[in-house]
Motif scaffolding. Sequence first.
Motif, mmCIF file in Angstrom:
data_model
loop_
_atom_site.group_PDB
_atom_site.id
_atom_site.type_symbol
_atom_site.label_atom_id
_atom_site.label_comp_id
_atom_site.label_asym_id
_atom_site.label_seq_id
_atom_site.Cartn_x
_atom_site.Cartn_y
_atom_site.Cartn_z
ATOM 1 N N VAL A 54 0.842 -1.193 0.000
ATOM 2 C CA VAL A 54 0.000 0.000 0.000
ATOM 3 C C VAL A 54 0.879 1.244 0.000
ATOM 4 O O VAL A 54 1.980 1.255 0.553
ATOM 5 C CB VAL A 54 -0.965 0.020 1.200
ATOM 6 N N VAL A 55 0.359 2.308 -0.628
ATOM 7 C CA VAL A 55 1.113 3.556 -0.768
ATOM 8 C C VAL A 55 0.166 4.737 -0.589
ATOM 9 O O VAL A 55 -0.946 4.579 -0.077
ATOM 10 C CB VAL A 55 1.815 3.615 -2.151
ATOM 11 N N GLY A 56 0.597 5.907 -1.032
ATOM 12 C CA GLY A 56 -0.222 7.102 -0.913
ATOM 13 C C GLY A 56 -1.421 7.094 -1.845
ATOM 14 O O GLY A 56 -1.484 6.346 -2.827
ATOM 15 N N GLY A 57 -2.408 7.928 -1.512
ATOM 16 C CA GLY A 57 -3.570 8.093 -2.374
ATOM 17 C C GLY A 57 -4.554 6.956 -2.361
ATOM 18 O O GLY A 57 -5.452 6.884 -3.207
ATOM 19 N N GLY A 58 -4.406 6.018 -1.401
ATOM 20 C CA GLY A 58 -5.333 4.903 -1.310
ATOM 21 C C GLY A 58 -5.064 3.770 -2.281
ATOM 22 O O GLY A 58 -5.941 2.933 -2.519
ATOM 23 N N TYR A 59 -3.850 3.690 -2.812
ATOM 24 C CA TYR A 59 -3.511 2.642 -3.774
ATOM 25 C C TYR A 59 -3.091 1.347 -3.073
ATOM 26 O O TYR A 59 -2.345 1.382 -2.095
ATOM 27 C CB TYR A 59 -2.379 3.091 -4.692
ATOM 28 N N VAL A 60 -3.590 0.237 -3.611
ATOM 29 C CA VAL A 60 -3.210 -1.093 -3.142
ATOM 30 C C VAL A 60 -2.712 -1.891 -4.343
ATOM 31 O O VAL A 60 -3.395 -1.963 -5.374
ATOM 32 C CB VAL A 60 -4.396 -1.841 -2.501
ATOM 33 N N TYR A 61 -1.527 -2.490 -4.196
ATOM 34 C CA TYR A 61 -0.940 -3.311 -5.260
ATOM 35 C C TYR A 61 -0.807 -4.759 -4.785
ATOM 36 O O TYR A 61 -0.663 -5.021 -3.591
ATOM 37 C CB TYR A 61 0.427 -2.766 -5.660
ATOM 38 N N TYR A 62 -0.805 -5.671 -5.769
ATOM 39 C CA TYR A 62 -0.809 -7.103 -5.447
ATOM 40 C C TYR A 62 0.107 -7.862 -6.406
ATOM 41 O O TYR A 62 0.122 -7.597 -7.614
ATOM 42 C CB TYR A 62 -2.224 -7.652 -5.549
ATOM 43 N N SER A 63 0.865 -8.805 -5.848
ATOM 44 C CA SER A 63 1.702 -9.682 -6.657
ATOM 45 C C SER A 63 1.392 -11.136 -6.315
ATOM 46 O O SER A 63 1.290 -11.488 -5.146
ATOM 47 C CB SER A 63 3.186 -9.404 -6.400
ATOM 48 N N ASN A 64 1.263 -11.967 -7.341
ATOM 49 C CA ASN A 64 1.045 -13.399 -7.129
ATOM 50 C C ASN A 64 2.214 -14.231 -7.646
ATOM 51 O O ASN A 64 2.090 -15.449 -7.816
ATOM 52 C CB ASN A 64 -0.259 -13.851 -7.771
ATOM 53 N N ASP A 65 3.353 -13.568 -7.908
ATOM 54 C CA ASP A 65 4.506 -14.279 -8.446
ATOM 55 C C ASP A 65 5.817 -13.871 -7.770
ATOM 56 O O ASP A 65 6.845 -13.710 -8.417
ATOM 57 C CB ASP A 65 4.605 -14.083 -9.959
#
Length: 338
Positions: free
Chosen positions: A148-159
Motif C-alpha cells: 500500500v502507498v499514498g492516495g489509497g492505492y493497493v498493489y498485489y503480486s502473485n509471483d
Amino acid sequence: TSRQSVGMAAAANAVAFLDDVRCASANNPVQRACKIGFISGDTSTGSPSGTVDVYYTTDYGSTWTATAADPFAASEIVSALAVFLVGANTRRVIAARGSTDAGNPAEIAYSDDSGTTWTQVNVGSTNAQYVLAPGGLFALDAYNIWMVVGGGYVYYSNDGGLTWDTQESGTATSSNLNGVHFADNKVGYAVGASDAVIRTIDGGVSWSATTDDPNSTSNLRCVYCLDAQRAWVGTDSGRLYYTEDAGATWTRRRFTGDTAGQVRDIKFVNDLIGYMIHDTASPVGRVFTTMDGGYTWELVTTTTNSGLNALSVCDENNFYAAGEVNSGSAVLIKTTPQ
C-alpha cells in the motif's frame, strides 16, 4: 530482552524474518522460527555516506552482515521488508522504497542471494508513490503479496514480486495508506491517514471502506487482521482500537501511557498472544504483550532506545524490535536467546 549488535549507522525502519520451521534431518539440524532475517533503514550519514543500510542474519540474530549491494540508489531508503520462500530452499527478500522519486512510480527490489544482487521492479504507473511505513508491505507467501502507498492505492503480486497488479486506485479511500495485513488469502485490512480503514474478503479483488472507523481523529499507523470480523489498529496519537464486527464498530483498548506518542506496530501469534510497539512522545520505544487476546497489555522491559519502528514476532516468547539510532547505531532488541 537484550540489544543485538548490528552495526547499522542509520535508523532501522523494518525487520523481517523467514517464518520457516523445519525438523531435523540427516543432513540438517532443527530450524526454529527467526533463524534467517533482514533489517533495513535509512541511508547512512557516516562513512561510507549515502548508502542504504541492509543487514542479514542466518543464526537467529547472533551475528549480522551487511548485504554486498544496496537495493536502491544511495539516497533512497528502505521502509518495509518481506521474506519468504520461493521453491523449497530459496529465500527471497523484498525491500520497498520508502522515499519519493518524482520521476518514477513505487518500487521494490528483490534478492534471492541475501543481498549480493538485487532486481528492481516498478510497481504501478503513478509517479512519486512510495511505501510510507514498515507495515506497508505484507507477504502471506510467495503467491500473495500486498503493498500500500499514498492516495489509497493497493498493489498485489502473485509471483513473488516479479509483477504487480493495481487492486485499488483511491476509490475505497483516497487517504495515504500506512499498513496492510491479511488473515489468509482472502480476508485483509488496510489503514492510513484520517482514520482510513478499508477491507476485502475476496483477496483484494474488491475493497471497501468499513462501515465505521475508530473515530480517533488520528492517522492509523498499523493494522493486524485476525479474521474476517476481528482486527486491531494503532494510531499516531498513541491509541489502540479493535473491531469484532468487521469494522461496523470500534472499541478503544486502554494501556499504560496511551494518551500520547504513537502505536507503531502490532503483531499477534494466535488469538490470545500478541505484541505491540508504543513510542512515547520523547520518543522512547516500549513493547507491550497480551496473553488474553488484547484485553490487557503488560509492559515488557526493554533496553535503552530512542524510539522503535517495527516488530518481527517469532513465537509466543520471542520477538525482535527495530528502531532509531541510539549510542551511535540502530537499535535491535531481541528477547530470550534462541
